[in-house]
Design a protein around this motif. Structure first.
Motif, PDB file in Angstrom:
ATOM      1  N   ALA A   1       0.927  -1.449  -0.155  1.00  0.00           N
ATOM      2  CA  ALA A   1       0.076   0.114   0.202  1.00  0.00           C
ATOM      3  C   ALA A   1       0.565   1.240   0.078  1.00  0.00           C
ATOM      4  O   ALA A   1       0.292   2.526  -0.631  1.00  0.00           O
ATOM      5  CB  ALA A   1      -1.255  -0.241   1.356  1.00  0.00           C
ATOM      6  N   HIS A   2       1.813   1.149   1.033  1.00  0.00           N
ATOM      7  CA  HIS A   2       3.200   2.359   0.712  1.00  0.00           C
ATOM      8  C   HIS A   2       3.847   2.623  -0.438  1.00  0.00           C
ATOM      9  O   HIS A   2       3.595   3.514  -0.930  1.00  0.00           O
ATOM     10  CB  HIS A   2       3.783   2.330   2.062  1.00  0.00           C
ATOM     11  CG  HIS A   2       3.609   2.275   3.191  1.00  0.00           C
ATOM     12  ND1 HIS A   2       4.203   1.546   3.830  1.00  0.00           N
ATOM     13  CD2 HIS A   2       2.712   2.753   3.589  1.00  0.00           C
ATOM     14  CE1 HIS A   2       4.229   1.838   5.317  1.00  0.00           C
ATOM     15  NE2 HIS A   2       2.824   2.227   5.382  1.00  0.00           N
ATOM     16  N   ALA A   3       3.490   1.556  -1.439  1.00  0.00           N
ATOM     17  CA  ALA A   3       3.998   1.821  -2.924  1.00  0.00           C
ATOM     18  C   ALA A   3       3.010   2.805  -3.684  1.00  0.00           C
ATOM     19  O   ALA A   3       3.371   2.071  -4.903  1.00  0.00           O
ATOM     20  CB  ALA A   3       4.854   0.686  -3.129  1.00  0.00           C
TER      21      ALA A   3
ATOM     22  N   ALA B   1      -4.645  -1.748   3.255  1.00  0.00           N
ATOM     23  CA  ALA B   1      -3.570  -2.244   4.628  1.00  0.00           C
ATOM     24  C   ALA B   1      -4.687  -2.393   5.398  1.00  0.00           C
ATOM     25  O   ALA B   1      -4.333  -1.818   6.553  1.00  0.00           O
ATOM     26  CB  ALA B   1      -2.800  -0.933   5.744  1.00  0.00           C
ATOM     27  N   ARG B   2      -6.020  -2.972   5.102  1.00  0.00           N
ATOM     28  CA  ARG B   2      -7.036  -2.749   6.757  1.00  0.00           C
ATOM     29  C   ARG B   2      -7.052  -4.262   7.179  1.00  0.00           C
ATOM     30  O   ARG B   2      -7.129  -4.583   7.997  1.00  0.00           O
ATOM     31  CB  ARG B   2      -8.099  -2.721   5.686  1.00  0.00           C
ATOM     32  CG  ARG B   2      -8.808  -1.373   5.404  1.00  0.00           C
ATOM     33  CD  ARG B   2     -10.247  -1.923   4.461  1.00  0.00           C
ATOM     34  NE  ARG B   2     -10.261  -2.088   2.766  1.00  0.00           N
ATOM     35  CZ  ARG B   2     -10.258  -1.933   2.127  1.00  0.00           C
ATOM     36  NH1 ARG B   2     -12.031  -1.833   2.370  1.00  0.00           N
ATOM     37  NH2 ARG B   2     -10.464  -2.461   1.283  1.00  0.00           N
ATOM     38  N   ALA B   3      -6.189  -5.265   6.448  1.00  0.00           N
ATOM     39  CA  ALA B   3      -5.950  -6.140   7.085  1.00  0.00           C
ATOM     40  C   ALA B   3      -4.775  -6.303   8.337  1.00  0.00           C
ATOM     41  O   ALA B   3      -5.173  -6.756   9.429  1.00  0.00           O
ATOM     42  CB  ALA B   3      -5.792  -7.949   6.555  1.00  0.00           C
ATOM     43  N   LEU B   4      -4.217  -5.056   7.833  1.00  0.00           N
ATOM     44  CA  LEU B   4      -2.871  -5.339   9.347  1.00  0.00           C
ATOM     45  C   LEU B   4      -3.653  -4.153  10.433  1.00  0.00           C
ATOM     46  O   LEU B   4      -3.674  -4.334  11.609  1.00  0.00           O
ATOM     47  CB  LEU B   4      -2.153  -4.213   8.413  1.00  0.00           C
ATOM     48  CG  LEU B   4      -1.354  -4.067   9.953  1.00  0.00           C
ATOM     49  CD1 LEU B   4      -0.040  -4.656  10.723  1.00  0.00           C
ATOM     50  CD2 LEU B   4       0.172  -3.096   9.325  1.00  0.00           C
ATOM     51  N   ASP B   5      -4.241  -3.525  10.159  1.00  0.00           N
ATOM     52  CA  ASP B   5      -5.417  -2.630  10.660  1.00  0.00           C
ATOM     53  C   ASP B   5      -6.486  -3.457  11.699  1.00  0.00           C
ATOM     54  O   ASP B   5      -6.334  -3.015  13.214  1.00  0.00           O
ATOM     55  CB  ASP B   5      -6.874  -1.442   9.977  1.00  0.00           C
ATOM     56  CG  ASP B   5      -7.475  -0.982  11.545  1.00  0.00           C
ATOM     57  OD1 ASP B   5      -6.734  -0.034  11.954  1.00  0.00           O
ATOM     58  OD2 ASP B   5      -8.668  -0.858  11.100  1.00  0.00           O
ATOM     59  N   ALA B   6      -6.901  -4.105  11.534  1.00  0.00           N
ATOM     60  CA  ALA B   6      -7.777  -5.489  12.012  1.00  0.00           C
ATOM     61  C   ALA B   6      -6.725  -5.851  13.304  1.00  0.00           C
ATOM     62  O   ALA B   6      -6.769  -6.109  14.268  1.00  0.00           O
ATOM     63  CB  ALA B   6      -8.604  -6.023  11.062  1.00  0.00           C
ATOM     64  N   LEU B   7      -5.661  -6.659  12.352  1.00  0.00           N
ATOM     65  CA  LEU B   7      -4.355  -7.367  13.372  1.00  0.00           C
ATOM     66  C   LEU B   7      -4.443  -6.771  14.591  1.00  0.00           C
ATOM     67  O   LEU B   7      -4.082  -6.889  15.499  1.00  0.00           O
ATOM     68  CB  LEU B   7      -4.094  -7.750  12.308  1.00  0.00           C
ATOM     69  CG  LEU B   7      -4.028  -9.330  11.717  1.00  0.00           C
ATOM     70  CD1 LEU B   7      -2.669  -9.897  10.270  1.00  0.00           C
ATOM     71  CD2 LEU B   7      -4.737 -10.167  12.417  1.00  0.00           C
ATOM     72  N   LEU B   8      -4.362  -5.151  14.110  1.00  0.00           N
ATOM     73  CA  LEU B   8      -3.704  -4.798  15.606  1.00  0.00           C
ATOM     74  C   LEU B   8      -4.624  -3.509  16.306  1.00  0.00           C
ATOM     75  O   LEU B   8      -4.099  -2.964  17.354  1.00  0.00           O
ATOM     76  CB  LEU B   8      -2.152  -4.067  14.602  1.00  0.00           C
ATOM     77  CG  LEU B   8      -1.254  -3.959  13.856  1.00  0.00           C
ATOM     78  CD1 LEU B   8      -0.635  -3.027  13.303  1.00  0.00           C
ATOM     79  CD2 LEU B   8      -1.119  -5.336  15.254  1.00  0.00           C
TER      80      LEU B   8
END
Length: 162
Positions: free
Chosen positions: A61-63, A68-75
């Motif tokens: 996503a940075h590129a 990044a929604r999966a990361l948001d959910a995991l954290l």
């Protein structure tokens, strides 16, 4: 395949993402030795792999290529707090000491200094290696110009010539 490691705050994340070599088809999290640097046991591997792939998606996503929604959910459930020293200096600290908390803490600290957005994943679908974009404009696309970048440029050249 990256040329230089990420800054210290992001090194944990870069190393975790790069435990899976897509091109070679290997995954160091499948070995006890490969899990040791991350402090996870065999039973924690599935969760670590989900976290790793969510981090890879965030780096994409940075590129400009991922979500990044999966990361948001995991954290989402990770607790961080601000610790204030007697002299008044403040820092963000994790409440727990597990892999998710260490990753969340790394992201929080790197976000404060603006380096988080420069941790990216290689655009090459057969690579997806995490690298730190040190280019002045922050627009680097591949982990290495001598490998993935060269392959892409050669494909583009051959397609134009065909």
């Amino acid at each position: 395949m990256t040329d230089r490691p990420a800054p210290e705050e992001l090194l944990l994340i870069q190393e975790l993402v790069n435990t899976r070599d897509i091109e070679a088809g290997t995954d160091t999290l499948d070995t006890a030795e490969g899990r040791r640097p991350f402090g996870i046991t065999a039973s924690g591997v599935p969760a670590a792999k989900r976290l790793r792939e969510a981090l890879r998606a965030a780096c994409l996503a940075h590129a400009g290529h991922g979500d990044a929604r999966a990361l948001d959910a995991l954290l989402a459930g990770v607790a961080l707090r601000v610790a204030v020293a007697p002299q008044g200096a403040a820092t963000v600290v994790a409440v727990a000491d597990d892999l998710r908390a260490r990753v969340a803490l790394s992201i929080a600290r790197a976000s404060l200094d603006g380096t988080w957005q420069r941790l990216k994943a290689c655009e090459a679908e057969t690579c997806r290696w995490a690298y730190y974009d040190r280019s002045p404009a922050g627009r680097r696309r591949w982990c290495s110009m001598s490998v993935c970048g060269a392959r892409n440029k050669m494909r583009t050249y051959r397609a134009r010539r065909a």
